[in-house]
Scaffold this motif. Structure first.
Motif, short mmCIF file in Angstrom:
data_model
loop_
_atom_site.label_atom_id
_atom_site.label_comp_id
_atom_site.label_asym_id
_atom_site.label_seq_id
_atom_site.Cartn_x
_atom_site.Cartn_y
_atom_site.Cartn_z
N VAL A 147 92.23 -31.77 -29.40
CA VAL A 147 91.76 -30.73 -30.17
C VAL A 147 91.97 -31.02 -31.58
O VAL A 147 91.12 -30.50 -32.36
N THR A 148 93.13 -31.30 -32.06
CA THR A 148 93.37 -31.71 -33.41
C THR A 148 93.10 -33.06 -33.84
O THR A 148 93.16 -33.82 -33.25
N ALA A 149 92.88 -33.32 -35.27
CA ALA A 149 92.84 -34.57 -35.63
C ALA A 149 93.81 -35.34 -35.73
O ALA A 149 93.79 -36.71 -35.35
N GLU A 150 95.14 -34.81 -36.07
CA GLU A 150 96.30 -35.35 -35.92
C GLU A 150 96.41 -36.14 -34.42
O GLU A 150 96.70 -37.38 -34.51
N ASP A 151 96.35 -35.21 -33.34
CA ASP A 151 96.48 -35.71 -31.97
C ASP A 151 95.45 -36.58 -31.83
O ASP A 151 95.42 -37.62 -30.97
N ALA A 152 94.37 -36.44 -32.05
CA ALA A 152 93.11 -37.48 -31.88
C ALA A 152 93.28 -39.13 -32.38
O ALA A 152 92.94 -39.82 -31.73
N LEU A 153 94.27 -38.88 -33.58
CA LEU A 153 94.41 -40.25 -33.94
C LEU A 153 95.45 -41.00 -33.56
O LEU A 153 95.83 -41.93 -33.71
N GLU A 154 96.33 -40.33 -32.53
CA GLU A 154 97.49 -40.80 -31.67
C GLU A 154 96.94 -42.38 -31.06
O GLU A 154 96.09 -41.93 -30.37
N ALA A 155 98.09 -43.08 -30.80
CA ALA A 155 97.47 -44.62 -30.14
C ALA A 155 97.01 -43.91 -28.62
O ALA A 155 96.15 -44.73 -28.23
N ASP A 156 97.80 -43.12 -27.93
CA ASP A 156 97.54 -42.94 -26.69
C ASP A 156 96.51 -41.82 -26.53
O ASP A 156 96.21 -41.09 -25.01
N ALA A 157 95.86 -41.26 -27.31
CA ALA A 157 94.83 -40.17 -27.34
C ALA A 157 93.85 -40.38 -26.35
O ALA A 157 93.18 -41.66 -26.43
N PRO A 158 93.12 -39.77 -25.45
CA PRO A 158 92.01 -40.15 -24.52
C PRO A 158 90.91 -40.24 -25.53
O PRO A 158 90.63 -39.52 -26.61
N LEU A 159 89.90 -41.46 -25.07
CA LEU A 159 88.99 -41.71 -26.00
C LEU A 159 87.66 -40.68 -25.81
O LEU A 159 87.20 -40.42 -24.51
N ILE A 160 87.20 -40.08 -26.80
CA ILE A 160 86.41 -39.22 -26.68
C ILE A 160 84.78 -39.66 -26.47
O ILE A 160 84.05 -39.49 -25.67
N ARG A 161 84.47 -40.65 -27.50
CA ARG A 161 83.14 -41.29 -27.48
C ARG A 161 83.18 -42.58 -26.87
O ARG A 161 82.89 -43.66 -27.26
N ASP A 162 83.46 -42.62 -25.43
CA ASP A 162 83.31 -43.86 -24.65
C ASP A 162 82.10 -44.65 -24.65
O ASP A 162 81.96 -45.23 -24.03
N GLU A 163 81.04 -43.55 -25.00
CA GLU A 163 79.52 -43.92 -24.61
C GLU A 163 79.43 -45.08 -25.73
O GLU A 163 78.35 -45.89 -25.79
N LEU A 164 80.10 -45.13 -26.90
CA LEU A 164 79.79 -45.92 -28.06
C LEU A 164 80.46 -47.35 -27.68
O LEU A 164 81.60 -47.33 -27.56
N ASP A 165 79.62 -48.56 -27.98
CA ASP A 165 80.27 -49.76 -27.72
C ASP A 165 81.39 -50.18 -28.82
O ASP A 165 82.31 -50.55 -28.43
N ASP A 166 81.10 -49.51 -29.98
CA ASP A 166 82.03 -50.19 -31.15
C ASP A 166 83.04 -48.93 -31.49
O ASP A 166 84.01 -48.93 -32.33
N GLN A 167 83.32 -48.01 -30.53
CA GLN A 167 84.55 -46.88 -30.62
C GLN A 167 85.49 -47.30 -29.90
O GLN A 167 85.52 -46.88 -28.67
N GLU A 168 86.85 -47.69 -30.39
CA GLU A 168 88.03 -47.85 -29.57
C GLU A 168 88.82 -46.80 -29.56
O GLU A 168 89.92 -46.85 -28.74
N ASP A 169 88.60 -45.77 -30.54
CA ASP A 169 89.43 -44.76 -30.54
C ASP A 169 88.70 -43.54 -31.42
O ASP A 169 87.22 -43.65 -31.21
N ASN A 170 89.37 -42.59 -31.82
CA ASN A 170 88.72 -41.53 -32.40
C ASN A 170 88.31 -41.29 -33.63
O ASN A 170 88.29 -40.36 -34.31
N HIS A 171 88.71 -42.62 -34.23
CA HIS A 171 88.76 -42.58 -35.66
C HIS A 171 87.03 -42.81 -36.03
O HIS A 171 86.54 -43.33 -35.56
N ILE A 172 86.68 -41.90 -37.19
CA ILE A 172 85.49 -42.13 -37.64
C ILE A 172 85.01 -42.76 -38.75
O ILE A 172 84.40 -44.03 -38.60
N PHE A 173 85.67 -42.34 -39.93
CA PHE A 173 85.73 -43.31 -41.04
C PHE A 173 87.00 -43.06 -42.03
O PHE A 173 87.69 -41.94 -41.92
N ASP A 174 87.25 -43.85 -42.73
CA ASP A 174 88.03 -43.68 -43.95
C ASP A 174 87.37 -43.73 -45.11
O ASP A 174 86.27 -44.61 -45.38
N TRP A 175 87.50 -43.26 -45.96
CA TRP A 175 86.93 -43.09 -47.42
C TRP A 175 88.01 -42.64 -48.61
O TRP A 175 88.94 -41.71 -48.38
N ASP A 176 87.69 -43.50 -49.67
CA ASP A 176 88.63 -43.09 -50.77
C ASP A 176 87.87 -43.28 -52.10
O ASP A 176 86.64 -43.59 -52.15
#
Ligand code: MCN
Ligand code: CUM
Length: 798
Positions: A147-176
């Motif tokens: 539910v939270t972004a913090e939990d979503a980025l934990e190493a053992d978080a369930p993968l939400i977007r498993d239909e995407l080939d290049d998506q191994e975790d719940n991370h979308i992008f980094d920007w600076d």
């Protein structure tokens, strides 16, 4: 692009009594609204129209094993039940989001947030459709949600977007953004540094009218007409065409009266696509209209930024550097509505109104099992978050240095002579006079008196504490320029088309779309000003893609900066042609024809009695046009702004905090705004009042909450609290005028300023009431229980 006489100056011209710039003309649209003659999407009824009801998932994260639609089809009056499979047959199972992600129209395999669209029931009336929807049986295999972004980025978080080939975790992008090294250096060398963590909670725009559409496929013309709750009809037409494969000239989007948008009506939603598909397949009109909870639980939310702010400063409060780091919750799809090239919207304007040496910001965005969205809600593309960050941090610094928060702002403001000003993160501010606005606000609020009263209450150990909060914000509105701002690839220009009729009245068509902002009045005022016509003689049309010029729509307070500019330029083109007609009529050289802004007349230089009105010239254009001219009197302009505009203001809030109950009362609420030259002061006042109310909602009560299972617990008006007249204090508004140097009529946008600027002023006020006991931050929404907890933590509770 400047007018020969320097353009309108409301202080000098004041509308000339014809309803031009600076006059508080009553809103033309209100006649139909207050007499019940508005025409909203849900008012549209077509012969043979069917109704669509969407079956939604009760789970936030679940695999769908099977959908059984047979019992729903048995309900008398149900015409069709659609699932992802049916849509796939028409290549409509998925749709692109505004950020180039792909969202299921109806869930294909796995539900990714609660209330996601799973199936659609089409029936003869809405009640039957609802009965049918209850009979759709879905076999879910429930999965662990995040539910939270913090939990979503934990190493053992369930993968939400498993239909995407290049998506191994719940991370979308980094920007600076900014110069990290230079900023770090400034921090290392600084006398003082402060830091604070703050959350900008998830909000929802919650317009009174929810989202919906009436789709109508005409098999005789191979054309679809969609009445749509849309803030951007043309952009939506292009996207509709791209998604459906129906050629764009066979798609007509009509945005009729809109009951508030506030950003919620910028994205495209699955319900629209389902209703359109159903209409094509069934060859009947189909209406889909959300209920309140569907609107709050599934459509474009706002904010949801976890921010850390840091300032580096000298001992006398000169701010040297700003640093920020953000964790952003984007929900189950990256569906943010903002210019494509800005991964965090305009958040990188976080140095605000201050002249700082170095700044650096970084941000990480994550998928979660919550509704997709981001940006919407009177936000100027996340300037809300940026302003909150910097205006809160200035207060934190003032406390650290034991300095007056007004004084510390004064020491750091970008000075009037520094404009155009390039900020440390690359923004090019057009104009500003920040100190003037602050001084005016301080005077209006009787600042010194309340500081004195605050001291007195502390000394007397009073039950109610006084807090004074300031926010001196800078906004950035009016996207384009097209080269740097686009929505789904379409450059963000805008347009105006003016046609003057033979009898001297005119129709103005624009590419933007009002949702309550009063464009039918204020855009007519621009034409009245520039053509010397009476405002009553100008009709403004918008929201119909078959007749209006292409535009990008109304959001990011861009209508005045962009379409307003297009209107002025188009009007001046008409004026030029009018001059040439006048020259012919008055038998003078064209160079000798002068236009008098005051009288609105065209006359021969040095002979004011040889003059013509625009009405007389219009008649000539059609009835007696000179051989050297095309007949008619009209002009079009597509305006790509050279720069954005930077409205600003200073807000001062005085609160009384009850030490026993944690309740916050507004003693004073002063708002001084500067949006450059003002078209309609009354409309501006209305915009400010509405936006301040929403700022109070933000600071005090609004929050879309989720429990640990991903159940949306803030998804209706029992739990998502909106401010009512009861919670709204008396607003005291003031203004200064610092024209935009690059806008044809010197105007800047204003629609979002009050929502952008006010939350930090309110939070600063509440913190200020407890600052003497060491409180440096109180999280929003500042409900009484939360305020009481903070009082208790500071030892101030009663
Ligand atoms: N105006 C003016 N003089 C100026 C600037 C603006 O008289 N110098 C007037 C304009 O002519 C317009 C109104 O103020 O009638 C707002 O203008 P502008 O700042 O250009 O903003 P937009 O018209 O582009 O409106 C968008 C803005 C946004 S992004 C949100 S979100 C929001 C807001 O407007 N949504 C609203 N205000 C809203 N008000 C209502 N009633 N309903 C919404 O959905
Ligand atoms: Cu950010 S809400 Mo307005 O831009 O429609």
């Amino acid at each position: 692009q400047h007018d020969e006489d320097g353009g309108p100056d409301p202080e000098k011209h004041c509308g000339h009594g014809r309803g031009g710039m600076g006059e508080g003309v009553k809103r033309k649209e209100d006649k139909r609204f207050i007499t019940g003659r508005g025409n909203y999407v849900d008012d549209i009824k077509k012969p043979g129209m069917l109704h669509c009801e969407i079956v939604r998932s009760p789970h936030a994260h679940a695999r769908i094993n099977e959908i059984d639609t047979s019992r729903a089809m048995e309900v008398d009056g149900v015409v069709a039940v659609l699932t992802a499979e049916d849509l796939a047959a028409h290549e409509l199972a998925t749709m692109p989001t505004l950020m180039d992600d792909t969202q299921d129209v109806l869930v294909n395999d796995k539900v990714k947030f609660q209330s996601q669209e799973v199936a659609a029931v089409i029936a003869e009336d809405r009640y039957v459709a609802k009965d049918g929807a209850e009979k759709v049986a879905v076999d879910y295999e429930v999965l662990d949600p995040v539910v939270t972004a913090e939990d979503a980025l934990e190493a053992d978080a369930p993968l939400i977007r498993d239909e995407l080939d290049d998506q191994e975790d719940n991370h979308i992008f980094d920007w600076d953004v900014g110069d990290k090294e230079a900023t770090d250096k400034v921090f290392e060398a600084a006398d003082v540094t402060v830091s604070e963590q703050m959350e900008y909670q998830r909000l929802h725009p919650a317009p009174i009218e929810t989202c919906g559409c009436v789709t109508d496929w005409d098999p005789g013309k191979d054309k679809i007409t969609v009445h749509l709750t849309s803030q951007a009809p043309h952009a939506h037409r292009t996207l509709f065409s791209q998604v459906s494969g129906i050629p764009e000239h066979k798609v007509r989007i009509v945005s009729p009266d809109i009951g508030g948008g506030f950003g919620n009506k910028v994205p495209i939603y699955p319900g629209y696509v389902v209703a359109a598909a159903a209409s094509v397949v069934l060859e009947r009109p189909v209406k889909w209209m959300e209920e309140r909870s569907e609107n709050i639980q599934t459509t474009g939310f706002a904010r949801d930024y976890d921010m850390t702010g840091e300032l580096a400063a000298t001992e006398d409060g000169i701010i040297k550097g700003v640093r920020t780091d953000v964790l952003a919750n984007h929900g189950a799809y990256n569906a943010v509505a903002q210019p494509s090239k800005f991964p965090a919207g305009f958040f990188n304007i976080f140095t605000g109104s201050y002249d700082v040496e170095a700044a650096y910001g970084s941000l990480t965005a994550a998928f979660t099992n919550t509704a997709p969205g981001g940006v919407a809600y009177r936000c100027s593309f996340r300037v809300t978050e940026a302003v909150y960050l910097i205006e809160r941090m200035v207060k934190v610094l003032a406390q650290e240095l034991d300095m007056d928060p007004a004084e510390i702002r004064r020491r750091n403001f970008i000075q009037p002579e520094q404009f155009p000003y390039e900020s440390a993160t690359g923004w090019n501010y057009d104009s500003g006079d920040y100190e003037k606005a602050l001084d005016k606000a301080l005077e209006m609020a009787d600042y010194d008196h309340y500081r004195e009263e605050q001291r007195r209450r502390i000394e007397n150990d009073a039950d109610k504490l006084i807090g004074i909060g300031i926010s001196s914000f800078t906004e950035v509105v009016g996207a384009g320029p097209g080269k740097s701002c686009d929505i789904a690839g379409i450059e963000m220009f805008d347009s105006a088309d003016i046609r003057v009729n033979p009898t001297g009245n005119a129709v103005l068509r624009v590419g933007v779309q009002t949702q309550g902002q009063g464009h039918e009045t204020t855009f007519a005022q621009i034409v009245a000003e520039e053509l010397g016509m009476d405002v009553e003689n100008i009709t403004v049309e918008h929201g119909d893609t078959d007749t209006d010029p292409y535009g990008l729509g109304t959001y990011g307070s861009r209508s005045t900066p962009v379409a307003g500019a297009a209107t002025a330029v188009a009007a001046r083109k008409v004026r030029d042609k009018a001059k040439s007609i006048a020259a012919n009529e008055l038998e003078a050289a064209e160079e000798d024809i002068e236009w008098d802004r005051g009288s609105g007349e065209f006359h021969v230089a040095g002979a004011p009695d040889r003059s013509l009105t625009i009405t007389e010239i219009a008649a000539s254009a059609y009835m007696n046009h000179p051989g050297s001219e095309e007949p008619g009197l009209e002009a079009v302009n597509y305006y790509d702004p050279p720069e954005m505009t930077y409205p600003f203001g200073s807000y001062i809030v005085v609160v009384e905090v009850d030490r026993e109950t944690g309740e916050v009362d507004f003693e004073r609420f002063v708002a001084v705004d500067d949006c450059g030259n003002r078209i309609n002061p009354m409309v501006i006042e209305g915009q400010i009042h509405g936006g301040l109310a929403q700022g109070i909602g933000t600071a005090m009560m609004e929050h879309v909450t989720y429990d640990e299972n991903g159940n949306c617990t803030g998804g209706d008006f029992m739990n998502y609290l909106l401010p009512t007249a009861n919670e709204i204090p008396n607003f005291e508004t003031g203004y200064t005028v610092t024209p935009s140097p690059h806008h044809p009529i010197g105007a800047k946008g204003v629609g979002e300023s009050p929502t952008v600027g006010s939350p930090p002023a309110i939070v600063n006020a509440v913190v200020d009431a407890m600052a003497h006991a060491g409180t440096t931050h109180v999280e929003m929404p500042m409900t009484p229980d939360r305020v009481w907890e903070n009082l208790a933590e500071a030892g101030l509770e009663r």
